[in-house]
Enzyme design. Structure first.
Site, PDB file in Angstrom:
ATOM      1  N   THR A  72     -51.625  -0.901  23.952  1.00 39.80           N
ATOM      2  CA  THR A  72     -50.292  -1.032  23.360  1.00 39.80           C
ATOM      3  C   THR A  72     -50.216  -2.228  22.426  1.00 39.80           C
ATOM      4  OG1 THR A  72     -49.195   0.079  25.209  1.00 39.80           O
ATOM      5  CG2 THR A  72     -47.849  -1.407  23.874  1.00 39.80           C
ATOM      6  N   CYS A 327     -47.015   6.271  30.276  1.00 41.23           N
ATOM      7  CA  CYS A 327     -45.924   5.378  29.886  1.00 41.23           C
ATOM      8  C   CYS A 327     -44.577   6.070  29.907  1.00 41.23           C
ATOM      9  CB  CYS A 327     -46.189   4.795  28.497  1.00 41.23           C
ATOM     10  SG  CYS A 327     -47.678   3.797  28.433  1.00 41.23           S
TER      11      CYS A 327
END
Length: 382
Positions: A72, A327
């Protein structure tokens, strides 16, 4: 019987050799790499060694690797670092509709700041068309960002062709290779890629460790300030134990890539075969490209059975699977990837992702497939 873990695309267990490589940096070798005393110098030497080893495995120079906290951060760093750099007023980025949220959300934020984003569509197989990418390029395009392997359906994108197209137009090309590392060969000396995001915990390394490859020809502005670490590109004390684990994972897993690919292929086909025997070919749909896909990801829809109901029943049966991206799976939203593929609603609302890893056996797959079939039969006959 032990619970069966079929969610390796979300995360993998730490390999014993990786854990062993990390331990000394929690105890004896705990120095800060920025300190000038012997403890710090020892940590700095180790950090350089890890970077050198990873660079050699990936086919790049050590100075082109920035250590981060994971995929990320690497994606955010690549996108913001290029787009907010000196691009002669260029305010346009090209990406796809099926990217991980670690790419889509930064793009949405850039749009709120006045940048423009073109989201290239995909077909029902999750594959982009090169002509669509080319048609999206404008004189003010500053970056093309695209994942190598889709984390939900496993489709492999034509990265080399897109990279060559980007080179022709002089546009930096960023690739999210989080699901590709350790699964398909990555040689940065040969691939036309300018930036590439990587993560440790997808290849039996620790969580909280990642890397961003930045070609020496690519200008990248830092977006974390407060120190001169990572050649002034990413401030903050380096997480040496995690980096040690990442480097060991690369060293351990990449040589096993071909063997693991074959094993995952066999497990995938075995599961499909049992489900066909138990349920019939018409009882489910396999999502993703039929040929251009990685074998460790199997995304299946069971029309008529909701994703949430099936996952709940699988969990009660001690089989760990997922609805898509780790996620977002906690919220059990309908997959944006499957929606972008324009699949029917009964397919998008009944999809489950099984993902295989080194800890899985043929016997586990047989057990899991039989449990899936039993659950489907029970739910459909209610």
């Amino acid at each position: 019987m032990e619970p069966i873990y079929l969610d390796h695309a979300a995360t993998t267990p730490v390999h014993p050799d990786v854990w062993e490589a990390m331990l000394p940096f929690f105890t004896a070798n705990y120095g800060n790499p920025s300190s000038t005393h012997s403890f710090g110098r020892a940590a700095r030497t180790a950090l350089n060694r890890f970077r050198d080893g990873m660079a050699k495995s990936l086919g790049c120079m050590p100075s082109e690797l920035i250590f981060t906290s994971g995929g990320t951060e690497s994606n955010n760093m690549a996108i913001f670092g290029v787009m907010q750099g000196e691009q002669a007023g260029k305010k346009h980025i090209v990406t796809t509709t099926i990217e991980h949220h670690a790419v889509l959300h930064p793009c949405e934020h850039l749009e709120s700041l006045g940048f423009e984003v073109t989201y290239v569509p995909v077909g029902s197989d999750g594959l982009i068309q090169l002509e669509d990418v080319e048609a999206s390029i404008r004189p003010d395009t500053a970056l093309i960002s695209m994942m190598y392997v889709n984390n939900e359906v496993g489709t492999i994108q034509p990265i080399e062709q897109v990279g060559l197209l980007a080179r022709t137009h002089g546009i930096p090309f960023h690739v999210d290779a989080v699901q590709a590392l350790g699964k398909i060969p990555l040689n940065l000396a040969e691939l036309p890629i300018d930036l590439m995001s990587l993560s440790a915990h997808k290849i039996y390394g620790p969580k909280g460790a990642g890397a961003l490859y930045v070609s020496k020809h690519t200008k990248l502005l830092p977006h974390v300030f407060g120190g001169s670490q990572e050649r002034k590109r990413r401030a903050g004390t380096e997480n040496v134990p995690a980096i040690a684990g990442f480097a060991k994972a690369v060293e351990t897993i990449l040589p096993l890539q071909e063997r693991n690919y074959t094993q995952a292929s066999e497990l995938r086909e075995h599961m499909i075969s049992i489900l066909e025997q138990q349920l019939g070919c018409d009882a489910f749909t396999i999502n993703g490209h039929k040929e251009q896909h990685v074998p460790h990801i199997l995304n299946i829809s069971f029309p008529g059975i909701s994703t949430e109901t099936l996952l709940m029943n699988l969990d009660l049966s001690e089989v760990a699977a997922a609805s898509g991206s780790a996620c977002t799976s906690g919220s059990l939203e309908v997959s944006h990837v499957l929606q972008a593929m324009k699949l029917p609603e009964n397919v998008t609302h009944s999809a489950v992702r099984f993902s295989f890893g080194m800890g899985n056996s043929k016997e586990q797959i047989e057990t899991a497939a039989h449990k899936v079939a039993t659950i489907i039969h029970r739910l459909r006959n209610k």
